[in-house]
Motif scaffolding. Structure first.
Motif, PDB file in Angstrom:
ATOM      1  N   LEU A   1      22.889  31.046   1.822  1.00  0.00           N
ATOM      2  CA  LEU A   1      23.043  31.901   2.995  1.00  0.00           C
ATOM      3  C   LEU A   1      24.380  32.625   2.887  1.00  0.00           C
ATOM      4  CD1 LEU A   1      21.818  28.925   4.163  1.00  0.00           C
ATOM      5  CD2 LEU A   1      21.419  30.440   6.063  1.00  0.00           C
ATOM      6  N   GLY A   2      24.336  33.933   2.809  1.00  0.00           N
ATOM      7  CA  GLY A   2      25.546  34.734   2.786  1.00  0.00           C
ATOM      8  C   GLY A   2      25.816  35.301   4.163  1.00  0.00           C
ATOM      9  N   LEU A   3      26.944  34.922   4.746  1.00  0.00           N
ATOM     10  CA  LEU A   3      27.315  35.368   6.084  1.00  0.00           C
ATOM     11  C   LEU A   3      28.630  36.130   6.037  1.00  0.00           C
ATOM     12  CD1 LEU A   3      26.717  32.021   8.034  1.00  0.00           C
ATOM     13  CD2 LEU A   3      25.154  33.957   7.875  1.00  0.00           C
ATOM     14  N   LEU A   4      28.825  37.012   6.991  1.00  0.00           N
ATOM     15  CA  LEU A   4      30.117  37.654   7.116  1.00  0.00           C
ATOM     16  C   LEU A   4      31.164  36.580   7.401  1.00  0.00           C
ATOM     17  CD1 LEU A   4      29.186  40.795   9.241  1.00  0.00           C
ATOM     18  CD2 LEU A   4      29.711  40.722   6.796  1.00  0.00           C
ATOM     19  N   ALA A   5      32.346  36.759   6.897  1.00  0.00           N
ATOM     20  CA  ALA A   5      33.417  35.771   7.045  1.00  0.00           C
ATOM     21  C   ALA A   5      33.727  35.527   8.513  1.00  0.00           C
ATOM     22  CB  ALA A   5      34.660  36.254   6.310  1.00  0.00           C
ATOM     23  N   GLY A   6      34.249  34.349   8.800  1.00  0.00           N
ATOM     24  CA  GLY A   6      34.687  34.034  10.151  1.00  0.00           C
ATOM     25  C   GLY A   6      34.086  32.768  10.721  1.00  0.00           C
ATOM     26  N   ARG A   7      33.049  32.220  10.075  1.00  0.00           N
ATOM     27  CA  ARG A   7      32.468  30.971  10.577  1.00  0.00           C
ATOM     28  C   ARG A   7      33.342  29.803  10.127  1.00  0.00           C
ATOM     29  NH1 ARG A   7      29.198  35.392  10.448  1.00  0.00           N
ATOM     30  NH2 ARG A   7      27.525  35.199  11.968  1.00  0.00           N
ATOM     31  N   THR A   8      33.434  28.804  10.963  1.00  0.00           N
ATOM     32  CA  THR A   8      34.216  27.621  10.628  1.00  0.00           C
ATOM     33  C   THR A   8      33.468  26.780   9.591  1.00  0.00           C
ATOM     34  OG1 THR A   8      33.209  26.249  12.344  1.00  0.00           O
ATOM     35  CG2 THR A   8      35.190  27.538  12.972  1.00  0.00           C
ATOM     36  N   ASP A   9      34.203  25.901   8.933  1.00  0.00           N
ATOM     37  CA  ASP A   9      33.571  24.980   7.992  1.00  0.00           C
ATOM     38  C   ASP A   9      32.558  24.100   8.713  1.00  0.00           C
ATOM     39  OD1 ASP A   9      35.020  26.002   5.864  1.00  0.00           O
ATOM     40  OD2 ASP A   9      36.515  24.392   5.877  1.00  0.00           O
ATOM     41  N   GLU A  10      32.855  23.731   9.951  1.00  0.00           N
ATOM     42  CA  GLU A  10      31.929  22.912  10.734  1.00  0.00           C
ATOM     43  C   GLU A  10      30.616  23.659  10.979  1.00  0.00           C
ATOM     44  OE1 GLU A  10      32.058  22.208  15.225  1.00  0.00           O
ATOM     45  OE2 GLU A  10      32.911  20.345  14.401  1.00  0.00           O
ATOM     46  N   THR A  11      30.709  24.931  11.324  1.00  0.00           N
ATOM     47  CA  THR A  11      29.510  25.739  11.548  1.00  0.00           C
ATOM     48  C   THR A  11      28.698  25.845  10.272  1.00  0.00           C
ATOM     49  OG1 THR A  11      30.533  27.004  13.331  1.00  0.00           O
ATOM     50  CG2 THR A  11      28.673  28.043  12.190  1.00  0.00           C
ATOM     51  N   LYS A  12      29.357  26.074   9.157  1.00  0.00           N
ATOM     52  CA  LYS A  12      28.657  26.179   7.873  1.00  0.00           C
ATOM     53  C   LYS A  12      27.972  24.857   7.531  1.00  0.00           C
ATOM     54  CE  LYS A  12      31.893  29.591   6.064  1.00  0.00           C
ATOM     55  NZ  LYS A  12      32.945  29.813   5.050  1.00  0.00           N
ATOM     56  N   ALA A  13      28.643  23.743   7.771  1.00  0.00           N
ATOM     57  CA  ALA A  13      28.052  22.432   7.486  1.00  0.00           C
ATOM     58  C   ALA A  13      26.843  22.175   8.386  1.00  0.00           C
ATOM     59  CB  ALA A  13      29.095  21.330   7.657  1.00  0.00           C
ATOM     60  N   ARG A  14      26.946  22.522   9.663  1.00  0.00           N
ATOM     61  CA  ARG A  14      25.806  22.355  10.581  1.00  0.00           C
ATOM     62  C   ARG A  14      24.611  23.175  10.104  1.00  0.00           C
ATOM     63  NH1 ARG A  14      27.007  24.345  15.994  1.00  0.00           N
ATOM     64  NH2 ARG A  14      24.856  23.771  16.391  1.00  0.00           N
ATOM     65  N   LEU A  15      24.886  24.386   9.631  1.00  0.00           N
ATOM     66  CA  LEU A  15      23.804  25.247   9.175  1.00  0.00           C
ATOM     67  C   LEU A  15      23.152  24.691   7.913  1.00  0.00           C
ATOM     68  CD1 LEU A  15      22.148  27.766   9.647  1.00  0.00           C
ATOM     69  CD2 LEU A  15      23.966  29.105   8.558  1.00  0.00           C
ATOM     70  N   THR A  16      23.935  24.213   6.959  1.00  0.00           N
ATOM     71  CA  THR A  16      23.327  23.659   5.743  1.00  0.00           C
ATOM     72  C   THR A  16      22.521  22.395   6.064  1.00  0.00           C
ATOM     73  OG1 THR A  16      25.397  22.522   5.147  1.00  0.00           O
ATOM     74  CG2 THR A  16      24.975  24.645   4.104  1.00  0.00           C
ATOM     75  N   GLU A  17      23.005  21.572   6.979  1.00  0.00           N
ATOM     76  CA  GLU A  17      22.234  20.387   7.372  1.00  0.00           C
ATOM     77  C   GLU A  17      20.919  20.806   8.031  1.00  0.00           C
ATOM     78  OE1 GLU A  17      22.606  17.200   6.683  1.00  0.00           O
ATOM     79  OE2 GLU A  17      24.440  17.631   5.564  1.00  0.00           O
ATOM     80  N   ALA A  18      20.959  21.847   8.839  1.00  0.00           N
ATOM     81  CA  ALA A  18      19.735  22.355   9.475  1.00  0.00           C
ATOM     82  C   ALA A  18      18.757  22.863   8.421  1.00  0.00           C
ATOM     83  CB  ALA A  18      20.071  23.454  10.471  1.00  0.00           C
ATOM     84  N   VAL A  19      19.267  23.550   7.406  1.00  0.00           N
ATOM     85  CA  VAL A  19      18.409  24.046   6.328  1.00  0.00           C
ATOM     86  C   VAL A  19      17.712  22.887   5.634  1.00  0.00           C
ATOM     87  CG1 VAL A  19      18.380  25.187   4.068  1.00  0.00           C
ATOM     88  CG2 VAL A  19      19.735  26.156   5.935  1.00  0.00           C
ATOM     89  N   LEU A  20      18.452  21.833   5.316  1.00  0.00           N
ATOM     90  CA  LEU A  20      17.849  20.683   4.630  1.00  0.00           C
ATOM     91  C   LEU A  20      16.781  20.024   5.500  1.00  0.00           C
ATOM     92  CD1 LEU A  20      20.983  19.128   2.905  1.00  0.00           C
ATOM     93  CD2 LEU A  20      19.233  20.617   1.907  1.00  0.00           C
ATOM     94  N   GLU A  21      17.035  19.925   6.788  1.00  0.00           N
ATOM     95  CA  GLU A  21      16.029  19.352   7.690  1.00  0.00           C
ATOM     96  C   GLU A  21      14.780  20.230   7.733  1.00  0.00           C
ATOM     97  OE1 GLU A  21      14.115  16.679   9.796  1.00  0.00           O
ATOM     98  OE2 GLU A  21      16.098  16.360   8.919  1.00  0.00           O
ATOM     99  N   LEU A  22      14.961  21.541   7.744  1.00  0.00           N
ATOM    100  CA  LEU A  22      13.814  22.452   7.740  1.00  0.00           C
ATOM    101  C   LEU A  22      13.019  22.339   6.447  1.00  0.00           C
ATOM    102  CD1 LEU A  22      15.397  25.581   9.436  1.00  0.00           C
ATOM    103  CD2 LEU A  22      13.653  24.048  10.390  1.00  0.00           C
ATOM    104  N   LEU A  23      13.698  22.162   5.332  1.00  0.00           N
ATOM    105  CA  LEU A  23      12.991  21.976   4.056  1.00  0.00           C
ATOM    106  C   LEU A  23      12.153  20.700   4.097  1.00  0.00           C
ATOM    107  CD1 LEU A  23      15.693  23.122   1.487  1.00  0.00           C
ATOM    108  CD2 LEU A  23      13.522  24.273   2.015  1.00  0.00           C
TER     109      LEU A  23
END
Length: 120
Positions: free
Chosen positions: A69-91
C-alpha cells in the motif's frame, strides 16, 4: 493515492476472492488511514511461477500473497501497523484454504514526494 498492489501465486486464482477483498481493503484503508474512497485503487498481479525454498515449484505446495500500500506521507507508524494487520486479517477471510501453505504479507510505504497522477 492510495496505490495498492497485490501480488499472488497463480495457484490461488480460484481460491482468492479478489473482488470482495478489494472492497473490504478499500473500506479499511478509508477507516484506518483516512483515505478518500474514490482514491483507492488496487491492481492484482498473478504470478504463474512461485518458488519457495528448495521445494520443486511444480509441487505447488506453497502460495504467496504480498500486498503493498503506497500512501502519501504523514501517517504514523501506528496507523501503518494497524493497516497492515487489517490487510492480513482480510487475506485470512478472502483466501480459501486450498491445501497449500499460504505465506501472506503486507507493507505500507510512503509514496515518494515526486508522486504525481492525472485522471482522464
Amino acid at each position: 493515492m492510495p496505490q495498492i498492489t497485490v501480488d499472488y501465486s497463480g495457484v490461488l486464482a480460484d481460491a482468492f476472492d479478489r473482488e470482495s477483498f478489494a472492497r473490504a481493503l478499500h473500506a479499511a484503508t478509508v477507516e484506518i488511514a483516512a483515505a478518500k474512497p474514490e482514491a483507492c485503487k488496487t491492481q492484482f498481479r498473478q504470478s504463474q511461477y512461485t518458488a519457495f525454498g528448495y521445494e520443486d515449484p511444480e509441487a505447488q505446495g506453497h502460495a504467496i500473497v504480498h500486498v503493498t500500500l503506497g500512501l502519501l506521507a504523514g501517517r504514523t507508524d501506528e496507523t501503518k501497523a494497524r493497516l497492515t494487520e487489517a490487510v492480513l486479517e482480510l487475506l485470512r477471510k478472502h483466501v480459501e484454504d486450498g491445501g497449500v501453505v499460504l505465506h501472506a504479507s503486507a507493507e505500507v510505504r510512503d509514496l515518494d514526494p515526486s508522486y504525481r497522477k492525472f485522471e482522464r
